[in-house]
Design a protein around this motif. Structure first.
Motif, PDB file in Angstrom:
ATOM      1  N   ALA A 197      43.193  43.292  45.639  1.00  0.00           N
ATOM      2  CA  ALA A 197      44.324  42.355  45.537  1.00  0.00           C
ATOM      3  C   ALA A 197      43.814  40.914  45.534  1.00  0.00           C
ATOM      4  O   ALA A 197      44.338  40.061  44.810  1.00  0.00           O
ATOM      5  CB  ALA A 197      45.299  42.581  46.680  1.00  0.00           C
ATOM      6  N   LEU A 198      42.784  40.657  46.317  1.00  0.00           N
ATOM      7  CA  LEU A 198      42.191  39.315  46.353  1.00  0.00           C
ATOM      8  C   LEU A 198      41.598  38.960  44.992  1.00  0.00           C
ATOM      9  O   LEU A 198      41.820  37.868  44.460  1.00  0.00           O
ATOM     10  CB  LEU A 198      41.111  39.280  47.435  1.00  0.00           C
ATOM     11  N   GLY A 199      40.851  39.885  44.405  1.00  0.00           N
ATOM     12  CA  GLY A 199      40.245  39.653  43.097  1.00  0.00           C
ATOM     13  C   GLY A 199      41.274  39.486  41.991  1.00  0.00           C
ATOM     14  O   GLY A 199      41.062  38.742  41.034  1.00  0.00           O
ATOM     15  N   ALA A 200      42.412  40.162  42.125  1.00  0.00           N
ATOM     16  CA  ALA A 200      43.466  40.048  41.118  1.00  0.00           C
ATOM     17  C   ALA A 200      43.988  38.615  41.016  1.00  0.00           C
ATOM     18  O   ALA A 200      44.483  38.205  39.966  1.00  0.00           O
ATOM     19  CB  ALA A 200      44.602  41.017  41.431  1.00  0.00           C
ATOM     20  N   CYS A 201      43.850  37.843  42.087  1.00  0.00           N
ATOM     21  CA  CYS A 201      44.276  36.436  42.061  1.00  0.00           C
ATOM     22  C   CYS A 201      43.421  35.607  41.109  1.00  0.00           C
ATOM     23  O   CYS A 201      43.781  34.474  40.780  1.00  0.00           O
ATOM     24  CB  CYS A 201      44.195  35.830  43.459  1.00  0.00           C
ATOM     25  N   LEU A 202      42.302  36.148  40.654  1.00  0.00           N
ATOM     26  CA  LEU A 202      41.422  35.438  39.720  1.00  0.00           C
ATOM     27  C   LEU A 202      41.619  35.884  38.277  1.00  0.00           C
ATOM     28  O   LEU A 202      40.942  35.371  37.380  1.00  0.00           O
ATOM     29  CB  LEU A 202      39.949  35.644  40.122  1.00  0.00           C
ATOM     30  N   ILE A 253      31.553  32.192  39.949  1.00  0.00           N
ATOM     31  CA  ILE A 253      30.870  33.033  38.964  1.00  0.00           C
ATOM     32  C   ILE A 253      31.801  34.144  38.481  1.00  0.00           C
ATOM     33  O   ILE A 253      31.871  34.427  37.276  1.00  0.00           O
ATOM     34  CB  ILE A 253      29.570  33.611  39.558  1.00  0.00           C
ATOM     35  N   ALA A 254      32.526  34.763  39.403  1.00  0.00           N
ATOM     36  CA  ALA A 254      33.456  35.828  39.012  1.00  0.00           C
ATOM     37  C   ALA A 254      34.488  35.306  38.019  1.00  0.00           C
ATOM     38  O   ALA A 254      34.769  35.949  37.002  1.00  0.00           O
ATOM     39  CB  ALA A 254      34.155  36.400  40.249  1.00  0.00           C
ATOM     40  N   ALA A 255      35.041  34.128  38.298  1.00  0.00           N
ATOM     41  CA  ALA A 255      36.046  33.552  37.404  1.00  0.00           C
ATOM     42  C   ALA A 255      35.427  33.128  36.077  1.00  0.00           C
ATOM     43  O   ALA A 255      35.972  33.420  35.003  1.00  0.00           O
ATOM     44  CB  ALA A 255      36.722  32.354  38.076  1.00  0.00           C
ATOM     45  N   LYS A 256      34.303  32.465  36.129  1.00  0.00           N
ATOM     46  CA  LYS A 256      33.660  31.954  34.909  1.00  0.00           C
ATOM     47  C   LYS A 256      33.290  33.095  33.968  1.00  0.00           C
ATOM     48  O   LYS A 256      33.439  32.986  32.749  1.00  0.00           O
ATOM     49  CB  LYS A 256      32.426  31.130  35.291  1.00  0.00           C
ATOM     50  N   LEU A 257      32.787  34.199  34.539  1.00  0.00           N
ATOM     51  CA  LEU A 257      32.412  35.344  33.708  1.00  0.00           C
ATOM     52  C   LEU A 257      33.614  36.210  33.317  1.00  0.00           C
ATOM     53  O   LEU A 257      33.495  37.081  32.470  1.00  0.00           O
ATOM     54  CB  LEU A 257      31.384  36.211  34.451  1.00  0.00           C
ATOM     55  N   GLY A 258      34.746  35.973  33.947  1.00  0.00           N
ATOM     56  CA  GLY A 258      35.937  36.775  33.647  1.00  0.00           C
ATOM     57  C   GLY A 258      35.868  38.189  34.210  1.00  0.00           C
ATOM     58  O   GLY A 258      36.507  39.102  33.684  1.00  0.00           O
ATOM     59  N   VAL A 266      31.907  41.971  46.774  1.00  0.00           N
ATOM     60  CA  VAL A 266      32.432  43.068  47.590  1.00  0.00           C
ATOM     61  C   VAL A 266      32.476  42.630  49.053  1.00  0.00           C
ATOM     62  O   VAL A 266      33.467  42.852  49.751  1.00  0.00           O
ATOM     63  CB  VAL A 266      31.583  44.352  47.418  1.00  0.00           C
ATOM     64  N   ALA A 267      31.418  41.985  49.512  1.00  0.00           N
ATOM     65  CA  ALA A 267      31.367  41.525  50.906  1.00  0.00           C
ATOM     66  C   ALA A 267      32.497  40.543  51.209  1.00  0.00           C
ATOM     67  O   ALA A 267      33.010  40.502  52.331  1.00  0.00           O
ATOM     68  CB  ALA A 267      30.008  40.883  51.202  1.00  0.00           C
ATOM     69  N   LEU A 268      32.898  39.770  50.204  1.00  0.00           N
ATOM     70  CA  LEU A 268      33.999  38.813  50.387  1.00  0.00           C
ATOM     71  C   LEU A 268      35.374  39.470  50.276  1.00  0.00           C
ATOM     72  O   LEU A 268      36.385  38.848  50.609  1.00  0.00           O
ATOM     73  CB  LEU A 268      33.910  37.699  49.339  1.00  0.00           C
ATOM     74  N   GLY A 269      35.416  40.695  49.763  1.00  0.00           N
ATOM     75  CA  GLY A 269      36.692  41.379  49.564  1.00  0.00           C
ATOM     76  C   GLY A 269      37.316  41.109  48.217  1.00  0.00           C
ATOM     77  O   GLY A 269      38.459  41.500  47.968  1.00  0.00           O
ATOM     78  N   VAL A 270      36.599  40.447  47.312  1.00  0.00           N
ATOM     79  CA  VAL A 270      37.121  40.147  45.977  1.00  0.00           C
ATOM     80  C   VAL A 270      37.109  41.409  45.116  1.00  0.00           C
ATOM     81  O   VAL A 270      38.013  41.641  44.322  1.00  0.00           O
ATOM     82  CB  VAL A 270      36.309  39.011  45.305  1.00  0.00           C
ATOM     83  N   SER A 321      47.719  32.498  39.330  1.00  0.00           N
ATOM     84  CA  SER A 321      46.279  32.741  39.268  1.00  0.00           C
ATOM     85  C   SER A 321      45.469  31.542  39.750  1.00  0.00           C
ATOM     86  O   SER A 321      45.817  30.393  39.493  1.00  0.00           O
ATOM     87  CB  SER A 321      45.869  33.057  37.829  1.00  0.00           C
ATOM     88  N   LEU A 322      44.367  31.850  40.432  1.00  0.00           N
ATOM     89  CA  LEU A 322      43.432  30.813  40.862  1.00  0.00           C
ATOM     90  C   LEU A 322      42.183  30.794  39.988  1.00  0.00           C
ATOM     91  O   LEU A 322      41.181  30.171  40.349  1.00  0.00           O
ATOM     92  CB  LEU A 322      43.064  31.019  42.335  1.00  0.00           C
ATOM     93  N   HIS A 323      42.251  31.446  38.851  1.00  0.00           N
ATOM     94  CA  HIS A 323      41.119  31.503  37.921  1.00  0.00           C
ATOM     95  C   HIS A 323      40.638  30.102  37.554  1.00  0.00           C
ATOM     96  O   HIS A 323      39.465  29.763  37.696  1.00  0.00           O
ATOM     97  CB  HIS A 323      41.516  32.289  36.668  1.00  0.00           C
ATOM     98  N   THR A 324      41.541  29.288  37.077  1.00  0.00           N
ATOM     99  CA  THR A 324      41.168  27.936  36.655  1.00  0.00           C
ATOM    100  C   THR A 324      40.708  27.092  37.838  1.00  0.00           C
ATOM    101  O   THR A 324      39.733  26.360  37.734  1.00  0.00           O
ATOM    102  CB  THR A 324      42.355  27.262  35.938  1.00  0.00           C
ATOM    103  N   ALA A 325      41.390  27.221  38.952  1.00  0.00           N
ATOM    104  CA  ALA A 325      40.992  26.463  40.141  1.00  0.00           C
ATOM    105  C   ALA A 325      39.569  26.816  40.556  1.00  0.00           C
ATOM    106  O   ALA A 325      38.783  25.932  40.912  1.00  0.00           O
ATOM    107  CB  ALA A 325      41.956  26.729  41.298  1.00  0.00           C
ATOM    108  N   ALA A 326      39.213  28.094  40.506  1.00  0.00           N
ATOM    109  CA  ALA A 326      37.863  28.513  40.878  1.00  0.00           C
ATOM    110  C   ALA A 326      36.822  27.874  39.973  1.00  0.00           C
ATOM    111  O   ALA A 326      35.743  27.476  40.423  1.00  0.00           O
ATOM    112  CB  ALA A 326      37.751  30.035  40.838  1.00  0.00           C
ATOM    113  N   ILE A 327      37.137  27.753  38.704  1.00  0.00           N
ATOM    114  CA  ILE A 327      36.197  27.138  37.758  1.00  0.00           C
ATOM    115  C   ILE A 327      36.096  25.631  38.008  1.00  0.00           C
ATOM    116  O   ILE A 327      34.997  25.069  38.036  1.00  0.00           O
ATOM    117  CB  ILE A 327      36.596  27.456  36.308  1.00  0.00           C
TER     118      ILE A 327
END
Length: 168
Positions: free
Chosen positions: A88-93, A32-37, A71-75, A100-106
């Motif tokens: 830093a974890l969220g920046a990977c998306l 969801i984080a990746a899909k919504l950007g 937040v609980a996941l550290g993203v 980037s793992l943005h596309t992989a997450a989707i």
């Protein structure tokens, strides 16, 4: 956190198994984080869930709960002022981050999670789970759906350590 997969303490073993069972939640939240950007929206600094909801045209209370899960996941982080920031974890998306793992997450969220949901059918029938869930093989579907191809093209799996034991 799974520390000792070989523990003989039933309490420890049950907590470890619960962590494994909860894995779908993290994958879904990250999707969801990746899909919504969301990581890109937070690139310039922390924002409130209301501001993010307005930018996305989303339901603010629901988005707030999703952000708290991330937040609980550290993203993401949540400041004392209630605004959400990028970790830093969220920046990977973020879309433009090298590696980037943005596309992989989707791709995981839209394709692979559903296919894994069909694994019981595969175990019982021998039919490929992806084929069962989507009605055709991945190789028949992806060429007909440019959006799937577009998602896969930038995904680089060179950073992943693949298991040496094959999955079903």
């Amino acid at each position: 956190c799974i520390r000792d997969r070989h523990s003989t303490d039933p309490g420890v073993s049950c907590r470890m198994l619960q962590t494994l069972l909860d894995g779908y939640r993290g994958t879904t939240l990250i999707y969801i984080a990746a899909k919504l950007g969301l990581p890109d929206l937070l690139a310039d600094g922390p924002q409130s869930s209301d501001a993010l909801a307005r930018a996305l045209g989303a339901h603010a209370p629901s988005l707030h709960r999703i952000l708290r899960g991330l937040v609980a996941l550290g993203v993401f982080s949540e400041g004392d002022d209630g605004r959400f920031g990028l970790t830093a974890l969220g920046a990977c998306l973020q879309r433009e981050t090298p590696g980037s793992l943005h596309t992989a997450a989707i791709v995981w969220g839209e394709q692979f999670v559903g296919a894994w949901g069909g694994l019981l059918h595969s175990a019982l029938t021998g039919e490929t789970a992806f084929n069962h869930v989507f009605g055709r093989s991945i190789w028949e579907i992806w060429p007909q759906h440019p959006e799937f191809n577009q998602l896969l093209v930038p995904v680089s799996y060179t950073h992943l350590t693949l298991p040496t034991t094959p999955y079903v």
